[in-house]
Design an enzyme around this catalytic site. Structure first.
Site, PDB file in Angstrom:
ATOM      1  N   TYR A 166       3.934  47.666  14.138  1.00 32.44           N
ATOM      2  CA  TYR A 166       3.278  48.392  15.003  1.00 32.44           C
ATOM      3  C   TYR A 166       1.948  48.947  14.296  1.00 32.44           C
ATOM      4  O   TYR A 166       2.159  50.017  13.486  1.00 32.44           O
ATOM      5  CB  TYR A 166       4.126  49.535  15.684  1.00 32.44           C
ATOM      6  CG  TYR A 166       3.356  50.471  16.617  1.00 32.44           C
ATOM      7  CD1 TYR A 166       2.271  50.069  17.548  1.00 32.44           C
ATOM      8  CD2 TYR A 166       3.818  51.740  16.603  1.00 32.44           C
ATOM      9  CE1 TYR A 166       1.808  50.870  18.560  1.00 32.44           C
ATOM     10  CE2 TYR A 166       3.256  52.533  17.401  1.00 32.44           C
ATOM     11  CZ  TYR A 166       2.135  52.221  18.338  1.00 32.44           C
ATOM     12  OH  TYR A 166       1.357  52.919  19.264  1.00 32.44           O
ATOM     13  N   ASP A 211       2.525  44.815  17.766  1.00 37.66           N
ATOM     14  CA  ASP A 211       1.382  45.399  18.599  1.00 37.66           C
ATOM     15  C   ASP A 211       0.148  45.523  17.166  1.00 37.66           C
ATOM     16  O   ASP A 211       0.456  46.572  16.577  1.00 37.66           O
ATOM     17  CB  ASP A 211       1.647  46.668  19.242  1.00 37.66           C
ATOM     18  CG  ASP A 211       0.367  47.248  19.711  1.00 37.66           C
ATOM     19  OD1 ASP A 211      -0.902  46.770  19.629  1.00 37.66           O
ATOM     20  OD2 ASP A 211       0.542  48.426  20.365  1.00 37.66           O
ATOM     21  N   HIS A 247       1.602  47.393  27.973  1.00 34.90           N
ATOM     22  CA  HIS A 247       1.686  46.160  27.235  1.00 34.90           C
ATOM     23  C   HIS A 247       2.614  45.243  28.028  1.00 34.90           C
ATOM     24  O   HIS A 247       3.635  45.601  28.677  1.00 34.90           O
ATOM     25  CB  HIS A 247       2.208  46.288  25.828  1.00 34.90           C
ATOM     26  CG  HIS A 247       1.450  47.199  24.941  1.00 34.90           C
ATOM     27  ND1 HIS A 247       0.472  46.609  23.961  1.00 34.90           N
ATOM     28  CD2 HIS A 247       1.083  48.498  24.705  1.00 34.90           C
ATOM     29  CE1 HIS A 247      -0.215  47.569  23.527  1.00 34.90           C
ATOM     30  NE2 HIS A 247       0.221  48.784  23.884  1.00 34.90           N
TER      31      HIS A 247
END
Length: 262
Positions: free
Chosen positions: A107, A149, A253
């Site tokens: 992330y 991500d 998302h």
């Protein structure tokens, strides 16, 4: 052995337990990599996953912020963490899949609102994070998959309006250059674009600020699935579950799933 790997920034796994359950029941990936779980390890909702047969879980959690988790219904080995943020934030977890391929779940920081290191320390932290990932990637010798991500949309067709977003964090030239260098450092194959070739528009994130996200379609491709060149030859299918953006109280998302015949 065909393994289906999913990645999803869930934006709080406890707040969105119902849509995580819906996704697992409907799509049944073998491995689910979550980002932004926003929960400390000691209060992670293990029962949700146990009930669905996902008996293998490795966590790197943090109370109310960040956090990653890799959850599987097949055996996964090991668990390691890289502090690419260099401040102890929970932003990475790695495991080994059956057959030996590494699976890295990451992330990347969003980077704040101002694309200037001197005016916005968060932007500098993001750039440094990707630089540290690149140093790791350059030295990587084993076949690997890295998902998560990345908070960067590199291609013009990865955003709804390239010119309008050139000065917006996530699509600035300096971020795109850094991500391109990360990709080149190991010849990573971008599976999202392997199955959805440019110049096709392909997004994985839509802001909560859009009243009708489908109608405006002002999205960005912030979430990625990359693999080593030798692993890319085993990729047989890819799916982005766009409907998940409408489920219940959704994440901003959507999940993506790749099938690897390892």
């Amino acid at each position: 052995m065909a393994i289906r790997i999913a990645t999803w920034n869930i934006n709080s796994v406890r707040a969105r337990a119902d849509i995580v359950e819906q996704f697992l029941r409907d799509h049944q990936p073998d491995v689910l990599c979550l980002q932004e779980t926003k929960v400390a390890n000691d209060i992670f909702p293990h029962g949700l996953f146990e009930a669905l047969g996902y008996n293998h879980r490795v966590l790197n959690g943090q109370r109310m912020h960040h956090g990653v988790a890799t959850i599987a219904r097949i055996p996964i080995d090991g668990a390691w963490q890289y502090d690419w943020q260099d401040n102890g934030e929970a932003r990475h977890i790695g495991v080994r899949l059956p057959g030996g391929v590494l699976l890295e779940n990451v992330y990347v920081p969003a980077g704040g609102d101002v694309p200037d290191r001197s005016a916005n320390p968060k932007f500098g932290q993001k750039l440094d994070f990707v630089e540290r990932m690149t140093r790791w990637s350059e030295a990587l010798k084993e076949p690997a998959v890295i998902v998560g991500d990345f908070n960067i949309a590199p291609l013009e067709c990865d955003v709804w309006n390239h010119k309008a977003l050139l000065d917006v964090v996530s699509h600035t030239p300096v971020e795109v250059d850094l991500l391109n260098r990360l990709q080149a450092s190991h010849d990573w194959v971008d599976l999202g674009r392997r199955f959805n070739p440019a110049p096709e528009k392909f997004f994985t994130w839509w802001s909560y600020r859009n009243n009708d996200w489908r109608a405006s379609d002002r999205g960005r491709r912030l979430d990625h699935m990359w693999c080593s060149p030798q692993v890319a030859t085993t990729a047989t299918a890819f799916e982005a579950v766009k409907d998940a953006r409408d489920w219940g109280k959704p994440s901003d998302h959507i999940p993506q799933i790749v099938t690897l015949d390892l």
